[in-house]
Design an enzyme around this catalytic site. Structure first.
Site, PDB file in Angstrom:
ATOM      1  N   ASP A  53     -53.442  12.741  13.712  1.00 54.47           N
ATOM      2  CA  ASP A  53     -54.771  13.324  13.443  1.00 54.47           C
ATOM      3  C   ASP A  53     -55.416  12.792  12.175  1.00 54.47           C
ATOM      4  OD1 ASP A  53     -53.299  16.221  14.755  1.00 54.47           O
ATOM      5  OD2 ASP A  53     -54.943  15.107  15.670  1.00 54.47           O
TER       6      ASP A  53
ATOM      7  N   HIS B 251     -45.118  16.306  10.175  1.00 55.00           N
ATOM      8  CA  HIS B 251     -44.872  16.419  11.614  1.00 55.00           C
ATOM      9  C   HIS B 251     -43.503  17.056  11.835  1.00 55.00           C
ATOM     10  CE1 HIS B 251     -44.553  15.368  15.855  1.00 55.00           C
ATOM     11  NE2 HIS B 251     -45.859  15.197  15.809  1.00 55.00           N
TER      12      HIS B 251
END
Ligand code: SDX
Length: 392
Positions: free
Chosen positions: A328, A271
């Site tokens: 996700d 991320h």
């Protein structure tokens, strides 16, 4: 830099705006919407309440929430001609492409959504898209499945009606499963907003030209589609399926992910902001266990996902780059258990992110932000004279 302009690829060190909506603390894995922690909101609030909070800045009173929901229901009818546009898509069309096109088409059917110079005009555009977007989501899925398009039942809650519109079979009474309602409500809350991510920045930049709300959202949907962004939830399931087909050999895929010459990435990991666990992934991982257990589903894919996570947590390549599971990584496992097709996973992400996009677009417009127009450093050809084609 050329001393005047500094180039910052991917805007890794660039702030594009000030905002009062979402607070992220990457090192500590903190995420708050208007000051409320997502842990509390995921536990105690429902999605429509959180949508109201994100858009208008405060948790609604009962009357405010009732009025918001009533206004949304009143505005949830999608112009019948939109069905003709939907029919024009080939069956193979990806749902994100369909959704982006239909959302943009709504501008033509809702001219009022463009000129939002008054708060009232802005509110009307907001309740229209909050009402019509779930319809487009369910129609996009049902069209692909060859099922009749449906409006569901306005006496139901917002998320309940999403499930009903998506899954109601012809000539059958649809039975709502409270486990799925609760799971979807939590997932949508956790996807609500995430400050200046790729798709939200897109919504802001497109909206900064004073294009309408729906056109700005359509652009955001296209940005979210990418596998490095929201498209990752579909890519994670496809990756886990491939590993399962490959005999569950997670070590082989870990090696591929670390191999500079191999474009393969461990989807659902890493991320830009979180350099610790994505707090949403933590909550979704627990929810995945609970939902599968409640549904009595034993999905080997979940075990493969946990195996990958375990290996990555002790692997120098991932640890040194601070790569952890993101939102996700586990979400698709729940969507799959709910019977949502994998190519619809990113559409579900968009449904959750809708209030965040709206909130950020509204804040940008209310703050009268200037049009987004960055500069560049030119490194092309110096001046040269034109050469007629016969002399080239
Ligand atoms: C979302 O921004 C948001 O907030 C997004 C989001 C939201 O709510 O809006 O949180 C939703 O998009 C989550 C992210 C979903 N995407 C994926 O899961 C795709 C896989 N992840 C990567 O593509 C990547 O981690 C990103 C896109 C998420 C972040 O990219 P960055 O910040 O540009 O990081 P990078 O590509 O520069 O990677 C840094 C290093 C590199 O290695 P080196 O060149 O330093 O040797 O880490 C490596 C990368 O190769 N790396 C990975 C990896 N992610 C990063 N290596 C293997 N597998 C991965 N998944």
């Amino acid at each position: 830099t050329n001393g005047v302009i500094t180039i910052d690829p991917g805007f890794k060190n660039t702030g594009s705006c000030v905002s009062e909506i979402t607070f992220l603390e990457g090192e500590k894995g903190i995420l708050r919407y208007r000051g409320y922690s997502i842990e509390e909101l995921a536990e105690k609030a429902d999605f429509l309440e959180v949508a109201y909070l994100l858009i208008f800045g405060e948790l609604p009173t009962e009357e405010e929430l009732e009025k918001f929901h009533a206004d949304i229901k009143k505005n949830s009818v999608v112009d019948d001609d939109v069905k003709k546009i939907l029919d024009a898509f080939p069956k193979a069309a990806h749902p994100m492409g369909v959704l982006s096109s239909l959302t943009s088409a709504l501008t033509a059917f809702n001219p009022g959504s463009v000129d939002v110079s008054s708060e009232e005009a802005m509110y009307n555009a907001i309740v229209r898209i909050m009402g019509q977007f779930p319809v487009l989501v369910s129609w996009t899925m049902r069209k692909k499945q060859g099922l009749p398009l449906d409006y569901g039942d306005n006496s139901l809650g917002y998320v309940e009606n999403v499930l009903k519109m998506m899954f109601k079979q012809p000539n059958e009474e649809y039975k709502l499963n409270p486990i799925l309602v609760e799971a979807l409500d939590k997932l949508l809350i956790l996807h609500g907003d995430h400050e200046q991510n790729c798709s939200t920045s897109t919504v802001r930049v497109v909206g900064s030209s004073h294009a309408g709300l729906f056109a700005s959202l359509s652009a955001g949907i296209s940005a979210l589609w990418g596998p490095l962004h929201g498209g990752a939830n579909q890519a994670v399931l496809e990756m886990l399926e491939a590993i399962k087909e490959d005999g569950g050999d997670t070590k082989k895929y870990m090696a591929k992910a670390k191999d500079k010459n191999d474009p393969f990435r461990l989807m659902g990991f890493g991320h830009r902001v979180y350099k610790n666990f994505d707090p949403r992934a933590k909550i979704i991982k627990v929810a995945a266990d609970e939902v599968l257990a409640d549904l009595g589903v034993n999905d080997p894919i979940l075990e493969i996902a946990k195996g990958l996570e375990q290996e990555a947590l002790t692997d120098e390549y991932f640890v040194s780059r601070k790569l952890y599971p993101n939102v996700d990584f586990y979400s698709g496992i729940i969507y799959r258990a709910m019977g949502i097709p994998v190519e619809m996973f990113t559409v579900m992400f968009a449904l959750g992110r809708l209030p965040g996009w709206i909130a950020q677009w509204r804040e940008m417009r209310l703050r009268k932000e200037p049009i987004g127009r960055p500069r560049q450093i030119y490194i092309g050809a110096t001046e040269r004279a034109f050469v007629p084609v016969e002399n080239r």
